[in-house]
Design a protein around this motif. Structure first.
Motif, PDB file in Angstrom:
ATOM      1  N   ASP A  94      55.274  34.609  -0.674  1.00 21.28           N
ATOM      2  CA  ASP A  94      53.862  34.582  -1.048  1.00 21.28           C
ATOM      3  C   ASP A  94      53.451  33.195  -1.551  1.00 21.28           C
ATOM      4  OD1 ASP A  94      53.497  37.400  -0.621  1.00 21.28           O
ATOM      5  OD2 ASP A  94      54.539  37.750  -2.516  1.00 21.28           O
ATOM      6  N   TYR A 107      50.990  40.385   8.896  1.00 18.92           N
ATOM      7  CA  TYR A 107      50.731  40.104   7.487  1.00 18.92           C
ATOM      8  C   TYR A 107      51.399  38.801   7.041  1.00 18.92           C
ATOM      9  CZ  TYR A 107      49.310  44.949   7.740  1.00 18.92           C
ATOM     10  OH  TYR A 107      48.695  46.118   8.100  1.00 18.92           O
ATOM     11  N   ARG A 147      59.492  38.749   1.689  1.00 22.16           N
ATOM     12  CA  ARG A 147      58.128  38.277   1.924  1.00 22.16           C
ATOM     13  C   ARG A 147      57.901  37.072   1.035  1.00 22.16           C
ATOM     14  NH1 ARG A 147      54.944  42.292  -0.169  1.00 22.16           N
ATOM     15  NH2 ARG A 147      54.409  41.052  -2.014  1.00 22.16           N
ATOM     16  N   PRO A 193      56.319  45.252   7.746  1.00 22.23           N
ATOM     17  CA  PRO A 193      55.397  44.788   8.790  1.00 22.23           C
ATOM     18  C   PRO A 193      56.067  44.641  10.159  1.00 22.23           C
ATOM     19  CG  PRO A 193      55.193  43.449   6.808  1.00 22.23           C
ATOM     20  CD  PRO A 193      56.420  44.283   6.642  1.00 22.23           C
TER      21      PRO A 193
END
Length: 217
Positions: free
Chosen positions: A126, A186, A124, A75
């Motif tokens: 989550d 994102y 990332r 991203p």
């Protein structure tokens, strides 16, 4: 397999200005408004020396990471020094996905082909409520108990809002480990620099922070 982070990527330099006029004269700033480097990060000035070492010059850019058609499509995009090896991280039937808590590793960039020891890793996070600071704190909690002593600050990483952490490394030493969470379309992305020699790779870390951009491909 143990994974350490030092890096780091980044965030929004927020400067609050207040002012007023009385009889045509500007009121002086009130006392007690110095920036704070606490888990509730506030505006951060350029700070030479520990714990941030902002005086360290960025390394020369060699490779752009994250763009379309690169080994790791992300991203965000950023630059790393020449000859660093960029490789996407994929899970396996034997070991599963590369995770720390709720942080999933997306990309690993190896400095060894350039003659240095260390990795830049992209994660990332989550399922964590909140913004970049909460994502970064979750990552660090999963990474190392010593990260409980981290100092945090908001800053600008390239064009991106970010939160950066500086915390004692597992191996000790005068220079702290570093990690940074940058805002993307994102959600927050964490960049960590994993090296036994933070001093040697600080220029590369500064390059990553200064070159960070949203990937618009």
């Amino acid at each position: 397999m143990e994974r350490r982070t030092c890096v780091a990527v980044l965030a929004a330099l927020t400067i609050g200005l207040t002012g007023g006029c009385t009889d045509g004269k500007e009121e002086p700033p009130s006392a007690g408004t110095s920036p704070s480097a606490s888990p509730s990060a506030t505006a951060s000035p350029v700070t030479p020396g520990p714990p941030w070492h902002d005086e360290v010059a960025a390394a020369a850019a060699g490779t752009t990471v994250g763009g379309k058609g690169t080994p790791c499509e992300l991203p965000v995009t950023f630059s790393v020094p020449a000859r660093w090896k960029v490789e996407a991280v994929k899970g396996s039937a034997e070991f599963g996905e590369a995770r720390l808590g709720k942080a999933l590793m997306l990309c690993e960039i190896d400095a060894r082909p350039a003659g240095s020891i260390g990795f830049l890793r992209v994660w990332r996070v989550d399922g964590v409520a909140g913004g970049a600071e909460e994502h970064l704190k979750h990552f660090l909690d999963a990474y190392s108990p010593k990260a409980a002593d981290a100092e945090y600050r908001r800053l600008k990483a390239g064009t991106l809002d970010a939160v950066e952490a500086s915390y004692p490394g597992k191996d000790g030493g005068a220079v702290n480990d570093r990690a940074v969470a940058v805002s993307s379309l994102y959600g927050p992305i964490v960049l960590s620099l994993d090296t036994p020699e933070p001093t040697e790779l600080l220029p590369a870390y500064q390059l990553v922070k200064q070159s960070a951009r949203i990937n618009r491909d």
